[in-house]
Structure formats: structure tokens, C-alpha cells
Write an enzyme that holds these catalytic residues in place. Structure first.
Site, PDB file in Angstrom:
ATOM      1  N   THR A 155      17.149  50.828  15.518  1.00  0.00           N
ATOM      2  CA  THR A 155      16.441  50.006  17.096  1.00  0.00           C
ATOM      3  C   THR A 155      17.895  50.795  17.894  1.00  0.00           C
ATOM      4  O   THR A 155      18.762  50.607  18.449  1.00  0.00           O
ATOM      5  CB  THR A 155      16.204  49.228  17.395  1.00  0.00           C
ATOM      6  OG1 THR A 155      15.687  48.686  18.638  1.00  0.00           O
ATOM      7  CG2 THR A 155      17.252  48.002  16.733  1.00  0.00           C
ATOM      8  N   ASP A 156      17.160  51.565  19.433  1.00  0.00           N
ATOM      9  CA  ASP A 156      18.616  51.771  20.313  1.00  0.00           C
ATOM     10  C   ASP A 156      18.919  50.583  20.582  1.00  0.00           C
ATOM     11  O   ASP A 156      20.123  50.263  21.586  1.00  0.00           O
ATOM     12  CB  ASP A 156      18.266  52.421  21.674  1.00  0.00           C
ATOM     13  CG  ASP A 156      16.937  51.433  22.147  1.00  0.00           C
ATOM     14  OD1 ASP A 156      15.854  50.292  21.929  1.00  0.00           O
ATOM     15  OD2 ASP A 156      16.231  52.154  23.765  1.00  0.00           O
ATOM     16  N   GLU A 157      18.853  48.993  20.283  1.00  0.00           N
ATOM     17  CA  GLU A 157      19.060  47.921  20.556  1.00  0.00           C
ATOM     18  C   GLU A 157      20.724  47.528  19.798  1.00  0.00           C
ATOM     19  O   GLU A 157      20.831  46.865  20.458  1.00  0.00           O
ATOM     20  CB  GLU A 157      18.536  46.661  20.301  1.00  0.00           C
ATOM     21  CG  GLU A 157      16.815  46.667  21.303  1.00  0.00           C
ATOM     22  CD  GLU A 157      15.906  45.673  21.300  1.00  0.00           C
ATOM     23  OE1 GLU A 157      16.752  44.734  21.371  1.00  0.00           O
ATOM     24  OE2 GLU A 157      14.927  45.780  21.601  1.00  0.00           O
ATOM     25  N   TYR A 199      18.556  38.989  16.597  1.00  0.00           N
ATOM     26  CA  TYR A 199      17.909  40.923  16.125  1.00  0.00           C
ATOM     27  C   TYR A 199      18.857  41.837  15.995  1.00  0.00           C
ATOM     28  O   TYR A 199      18.684  42.282  15.107  1.00  0.00           O
ATOM     29  CB  TYR A 199      16.682  40.788  17.591  1.00  0.00           C
ATOM     30  CG  TYR A 199      16.030  42.802  17.499  1.00  0.00           C
ATOM     31  CD1 TYR A 199      15.322  42.211  15.621  1.00  0.00           C
ATOM     32  CD2 TYR A 199      15.730  43.098  17.579  1.00  0.00           C
ATOM     33  CE1 TYR A 199      14.455  43.993  15.407  1.00  0.00           C
ATOM     34  CE2 TYR A 199      15.107  44.621  18.152  1.00  0.00           C
ATOM     35  CZ  TYR A 199      15.021  44.599  16.792  1.00  0.00           C
ATOM     36  OH  TYR A 199      14.226  46.000  16.229  1.00  0.00           O
ATOM     37  N   LYS A 211      19.827  44.234  13.130  1.00  0.00           N
ATOM     38  CA  LYS A 211      19.812  45.502  12.498  1.00  0.00           C
ATOM     39  C   LYS A 211      21.197  46.594  13.241  1.00  0.00           C
ATOM     40  O   LYS A 211      21.112  47.168  12.071  1.00  0.00           O
ATOM     41  CB  LYS A 211      18.721  45.868  14.181  1.00  0.00           C
ATOM     42  CG  LYS A 211      17.253  45.823  14.562  1.00  0.00           C
ATOM     43  CD  LYS A 211      16.425  45.648  12.657  1.00  0.00           C
ATOM     44  CE  LYS A 211      16.124  47.071  13.053  1.00  0.00           C
ATOM     45  NZ  LYS A 211      14.982  47.449  11.936  1.00  0.00           N
TER      46      LYS A 211
END
Ligand code: NAD
Ligand code: DAU
Length: 348
Positions: free
Chosen positions: A131-133, A156, A160
Site C-alpha cells: 500500500t502507499d501508506e 496497519y 505492511k
């Protein structure tokens, strides 16, 4: 030969199964999913008979090493696409531990088995859906590129980012054929209604408050889920080993804008006067809330020829229409567990 796809009963995993089996008539998928609160086999009920013949569902945990070994022994696996994850930021703020267990240890367990059955001549692919997060948050300008340093903020995104580093370690140490994709926010059919867009659609249809965190001016970069699936297919088939690919369609919107777009379209479709901006309620902000995400997708465009096809104006209408046509799906997923989470996250 089959691809082992994990997390197939979730939002993006189920969309990927439809997309891939419809596009590749000679391909087979083994779908593994633990069926957590977010996993729903109904999401796959629209497969036709011919597609069902090329799809095998297995209920199980990506942390279950014996099950993974059994799958490998009984099938010829041409690669793994790992969608399985705990995926909701707010839940990770309430209960971080399961995020570490599934997202980090689960990914390592998959890699362990992948490595055990890896054949240097076949060079099977391991694709991690990230994810971009993991890049953290942006100020008002600039974009995330693949070279942006990892700077996750929520449990989260930290889980990741950790998984991404484990994938990198298996590539760098053992020479395995791996890729990582980092996509921006997805929207489309089958998204669990804890996430912004389906939550707002469901609440508006039920004339419930629309809880906007803080000032609602946080920015996300929205991509229609099928465009994400096309990018995943390309990276799985053609991605250069060890590379990371960012995925996003330059479609930045403030959260409050999204909520207003949903209200306007639902008003038009339902002629419902009770659906109006009076339902918007600014609530306590998410802890550590990332202000802005925005992807630079130059690498995947130039190397693999990927382009998003669905414009947001069209994709959001298609999405809202899907939820209007599938109210039973929504009613089924809003179980006791959902209501309990809702009370915990948003108060009474
Ligand atoms: P989701 O929560 O809808 O689905 C996750 C699926 O994984 C569920 O079916 C769940 O049952 C399954 N699962 C959870 N723990 C498992 C375990 N231990 N073993 C096997 N299965 C398990 O999530 P999503 O939105 O479809 O996201 C899929 C992937 O894409 C995630 O890895 C997420 O980090 C990533 N991603 C999501 C977005 C987005 O906007 N939704 C954007 C970029 C990346
Ligand atoms: O960027 C990719 C990520 O997008 C994925 O990795 C995650 O799995 C996915 O859940 C999503 O994370 P976000 O936190 O951006 O998505 P969410 O739908 O939870 O929230 C989107 C924005 O809307 C965010 O700024 C928080 C805000 N929000 C969300 C909810 C649920 C609200 O204002 N009110 C809400 O009730």
C-alpha cells in the site's frame, strides 16, 4: 498449473479473481482465505460454472504452514499473489496485534513455503500487495515514488512496511523472484462498509449521520478497483524481479468532497430528500491521521504500459449503482461484529 491467491474473499481479492479468470480462460486459481469479519464467500458467488471449474476455494490462514505445504504438494503452483491482510487503519489503532500476526508473520510464512518449493528454472513469482501508506503522509505538494523512504505511521501501515522489508529480504538473500505493488485507495464493488465510500453510501441510504473525521480535508488518491487488478496482472506477469511498483491514477480528492459527491448522486438516484448535507457530522479525528497520499505512477506506466481506464466520475457512479443493486449484500455483511466495531469506533 495454478496461481495461489490469498485473501480472495475480501474486496480487492474477489475483484481480482473475477477479472483474472474472465480474462485468462486457460488459467486456474487456488484461493485461500481465513474468512475473517472482512472475508465473505458471497463476494465470489457471481462466478459462472466454467469459471468455478477453474477456481478452488480453501478456507485457511496464511500462518498455517502445514496447510500451505499441503497445497504445494497437491498442486503445481506457478506463483503467489498475497492480498490477505488485516486492512483497516481504525481497527489497527484499537487492536494492533492481529495486524502484526497476519500482515508480517503471515507474509513470512508464505515466503518460507514459497522458498521451499521454489524452482530456479521456473522462477515462480511472489507478488506482495502492499500500500502507499507505507510511505507515510505528504504535505500539500509532491508525490510518492518508489524511492520515497518508508515512514509508516499507523500500526496497519507499519505492519505492511515490515512485510515489504521481509519480501525484499527474501529477494536479496535467496534470489527469489518477487515484486511488491503499492497502490493508493481503491473503490468499487464488494468493499466492506467500514471503509469511507461504502460506509457513507450505506449510512446515507439509511439516513444515518455521515461521520467525517476532523475537518475532512485529508486527501486520498482514488483508483477504481479493476484498474488496480489490471496493474497487478501486469506486475505478476512482467514485473522485473525485486522491483517495487507504485499504482495510482492521479485522482486526488478531499474526503469531504467524496462525501458530497455520494450525497449528490444518491439524491439524484433515489429522489430522497432525506439524503442531504445535513447528515454530515464532523467527528473526532483518527489518531495519527495521515493528511495526504498521492502516487507517482510513472514507473509502472513506462516499464509495463499500465494506464488507469476508469475516470472517477464514471467509477463512483458505477460503484454507487452496484451498492444500490446489491442492498442484500450490504445487509448480510452488517452483522453483530460490524455493529460492535461501529459503536467502538464512533461512540454511541
Ligand atoms: P479486505 O480487508 O477487504 O480483505 C482482506 C481479506 O484477507 C479478507 O477476505 C480476509 O478474510 C483475508 N484474511 C485476513 N487475514 C487472513 C489470514 N490470516 N489468512 C488468510 N486470509 C486472511 O482488504 P482489501 O481492501 O481487499 O485489501 C487487500 C490487500 O490490498 C491488503 O493487503 C491491503 O493492504 C492492500 N491494499 C488495499 C487497498 C485499499 O484501498 N483497499 C489499497 C492498497 C493496498
Ligand atoms: O491508501 C491505501 C489504503 O487505503 C489501504 O492500504 C487500506 O487498506 C485502505 O483501508 C485505505 O486506507 P484509508 O485509511 O485511507 O481508508 P479509509 O476508507 O478507512 O479512510 C479514507 C479516508 O476517509 C481517511 O482519510 C479517513 C477518512 N474517514 C474514514 C472513515 C471510515 C472518515 O473521515 N470517516 C470515516 O468514517
Amino acid at each position: 498449473m495454478s496461481i495461489l491467491v490469498t485473501g480472495v474473499a475480501g474486496f480487492i481479492g474477489s475483484n481480482f479473481v473475477y477479472y483474472y479468470l474472465r480474462k485468462h480462460k486457460d488459467k486456474k486459481i487456488i484461493g485461500l482465505d481465513k474468512l475473517t469479519y472482512a472475508g465473505n464467500l458471497d463476494n465470489l458467488s457471481k462466478l459462472n460454472e466454467e469459471e468455478k471449474n477453474r477456481f478452488t476455494f480453501i478456507k485457511g490462514d496464511i500462518n498455517d504452514i502445514e496447510l500451505l505445504e499441503k497445497i504445494y504438494k497437491e498442486n503445481e503452483i506457478e506463483g503467489i499473489i498475497n492480498f490477505a491482510a488485516e486492512s483497516h487503519v481504525d481497527r489497527s489503532i484499537h487492536d494492533p496485534q492481529i495486524f502484526l500476526k497476519t500482515n508480517i508473520l503471515g507474509t513470512q510464512t508464505l515466503l518460507h513455503v514459497f522458498k521451499k518449493y521454489y524452482d530456479e528454472r521456473k522462477r515462480q513469482k511472489f507478488l506482495q500487495i502492499s500500500t502507499d501508506e507505507v510511505y507515510g503522509a505528504l504535505g500539500p505538494t509532491g508525490y510518492f515514488t518508489e524511492k520515497t523512504p518508508l515512514d509508516p505511521h499507523s500500526p496497519y501501515s507499519a505492519s505492511k512496511a515490515s512485510a515489504d522489508l521481509i519480501v525484499k529480504a527474501y529477494h536479496d538473500t535467496y534470489g527469489l523472484n518477487t515484486n511488491i505493488t503499492r497502490c493508493s485507495n481503491n473503490y468499487g464493488p464488494y468493499q466492506f462498509p467500514e471503509k469511507l465510500i461504502p460506509l457513507m453510501i450505506n449510512n446515507a441510504l439509511n439516513h444515518k449521520e455521515l461521520p467525517v473525521y476532523g475537518d475532512g480535508k485529508q486527501i486520498r488518491d482514488w483508483l477504481y478497483v479493476e484498474d488496480h487488478c489490471k496493474a497487478i496482472e501486469l506486475v505478476f506477469e512482467k514485473g522485473r524481479s525485486g522491483e517495487v511498483y507504485n499504482i495510482g491514477g492521479h485522482n486526488e480528492k478531499e474526503n469531504i468532497e467524496i462525501v458530497k459527491i455520494i450525497i449528490e448522486y444518491l439524491q439524484e438516484k433515489t429522489k430522497g430528500e432525506k439524503i442531504n448535507e445535513g447528515l454530515i457530522k464532523h467527528v473526532k479525528d483518527r489518531l495519527g491521521h495521515d493528511r495526504r497520499y498521492a502516487i507517482d505512477p510513472t514507473k509502472i506506466k513506462e516499464e509495463l504500459g499500465w494506464e488507469p481506464e476508469t475516470k472517477f466520475e464514471e467509477g463512483i457512479k458505477r460503484t454507487i449503482d452496484w451498492y444500490l443493486e446489491n442492498k442484500e449484500w450490504m445487509e448480510k455483511v452488517i452483522t453483530g461484529e460490524y455493529l460492535e466495531f461501529y459503536r467502538r469506533n464512533y461512540g454511541s
